[in-house]
Write a protein that holds these residues in place. Sequence first.
Motif, short mmCIF file in Angstrom:
data_model
loop_
_atom_site.label_atom_id
_atom_site.label_comp_id
_atom_site.label_asym_id
_atom_site.label_seq_id
_atom_site.Cartn_x
_atom_site.Cartn_y
_atom_site.Cartn_z
N GLU A 1 0.82 -1.20 0.00
CA GLU A 1 0.00 0.00 0.00
C GLU A 1 0.86 1.25 0.00
O GLU A 1 0.50 2.26 -0.60
CB GLU A 1 -0.91 -0.04 1.23
N LEU A 2 1.97 1.21 0.69
CA LEU A 2 2.90 2.34 0.68
C LEU A 2 4.32 1.84 0.87
O LEU A 2 4.55 0.76 1.42
CB LEU A 2 2.54 3.37 1.77
N VAL B 1 1.06 -4.41 3.84
CA VAL B 1 0.51 -3.06 3.85
C VAL B 1 1.60 -2.04 3.58
O VAL B 1 1.34 -0.98 2.99
CB VAL B 1 -0.21 -2.76 5.18
N ALA B 2 2.83 -2.34 3.99
CA ALA B 2 3.90 -1.37 3.83
C ALA B 2 5.22 -2.06 3.62
O ALA B 2 5.47 -3.14 4.15
CB ALA B 2 3.99 -0.46 5.06
N ARG B 3 6.06 -1.42 2.85
CA ARG B 3 7.44 -1.85 2.67
C ARG B 3 8.32 -0.72 3.17
O ARG B 3 8.24 0.40 2.66
CB ARG B 3 7.70 -2.14 1.20
N VAL C 1 5.47 0.68 13.02
CA VAL C 1 4.04 0.43 12.84
C VAL C 1 3.23 1.69 13.10
O VAL C 1 2.28 2.01 12.36
CB VAL C 1 3.57 -0.71 13.76
N ALA C 2 3.61 2.45 14.12
CA ALA C 2 2.90 3.69 14.44
C ALA C 2 3.01 4.69 13.30
O ALA C 2 2.03 5.37 12.95
CB ALA C 2 3.44 4.28 15.74
N LEU C 3 4.21 4.80 12.71
CA LEU C 3 4.38 5.73 11.60
C LEU C 3 3.61 5.26 10.37
O LEU C 3 2.96 6.06 9.68
CB LEU C 3 5.86 5.89 11.27
N ARG D 1 -0.72 5.83 6.23
CA ARG D 1 -1.71 5.13 5.40
C ARG D 1 -2.85 6.06 4.99
O ARG D 1 -3.37 5.95 3.87
CB ARG D 1 -2.27 3.92 6.12
N SER D 2 -3.26 6.93 5.87
CA SER D 2 -4.39 7.81 5.58
C SER D 2 -3.97 9.14 4.95
O SER D 2 -4.83 9.98 4.64
CB SER D 2 -5.16 8.09 6.87
N LYS D 3 -2.67 9.34 4.73
CA LYS D 3 -2.19 10.60 4.20
C LYS D 3 -2.09 10.55 2.68
O LYS D 3 -1.99 9.49 2.08
CB LYS D 3 -0.82 10.93 4.80
#
Length: 333
Positions: free
Chosen positions: A88-89, A123-125, A199-201, A206-208
């Motif tokens: 996803e990002l 979800v993220a790399r 994970v927090a970052l 994700r919503s930005k």
Amino acid sequence: MKTASSSSSSHTFPVTASLCTPYLLLVPLGLLAVVLVIPSLGSSHVRSDGLGVLCRADAGGYLVAPGGGGDVTAAVAETKAVAQPKPELRLLVGVLTTPKRYERRNIVRLAYALQPAPTPANVARVDVRFVFCRVTDPVDAQLVAVEAAHHGDIIVLNCTENMNDGKTHEYLSSVPRLFASDPYDYVMKTDDDTYLRVVALVDELRSKPRDDVYLGYGFAVGDDPMQFMHGMGYVVSWDVAEWVSANEDILRYNDTHGPEDLLVGKWLNIGRRGKNRYSLRPRMYDLNWDMDNFRPDTVVVHMLKDNRRWAATFRYFNVTAGLQPSNLYHLAP
């Protein structure tokens, strides 16, 4: 402003090919021949392949492939042939440090390696790289080369080592060229006295938007609550990094000398970039003298200047929760 996995060895999340430049000139040619496919930051033919090997992502955590041994090119090609779901990002984290800080880099690697992976899977790399300027000391050149061969997480820039004399500009302006063939969504600059909870970052990002983003610890100047982001760690979207890379006025006006975080804000303000600004205060903060201001919702904690502060951080966030009892070690609780 600044006061200053299922693989074997490192801290990165699913890894892209790592980089080095031709400025590790003092490393013996034999070692270079084995582990380096060297891109040149000074060349118009910069490539994004180099140290390290592409490694497949899985749901279990952060992956890195050591750069030493075997045919690096063949390993990269083999991995590329495996279909990977698009995340996803994608985020590149550049940890600015200096060659001699070997112990600190080892601590920071562990800090990333022992974190849980973002969920859901893929979800993220997130790739973490240690960023130096040219390594000129012969001893450091040899040791950094060994470190790079093993961990595959080193970037060496075409600059003289510094903190507030252009290193951040060199980093932000080099990344779009180095990774042009496989760009990220976001680029982060942070330091080796910063503990980033990935994970927090990722949850924040994700919503930005994926463009014109400038995110960090907003520093107020006058009526502007986010004139610039504190140097403990800030994120720009890929297009903003590309703009910095292409903006010749920054160098023409010698606008790279001074507090690096303030200058980044200045460039973006003048250029009307980074309009999507997000301050993560108070979830990004400096650790105080008594080390008693940790927050459970932390994204970044800064000012970890010594091992005692790192130990307190690991203790608070229960980093060793997965340590299994063993007769091989006897540790105090």
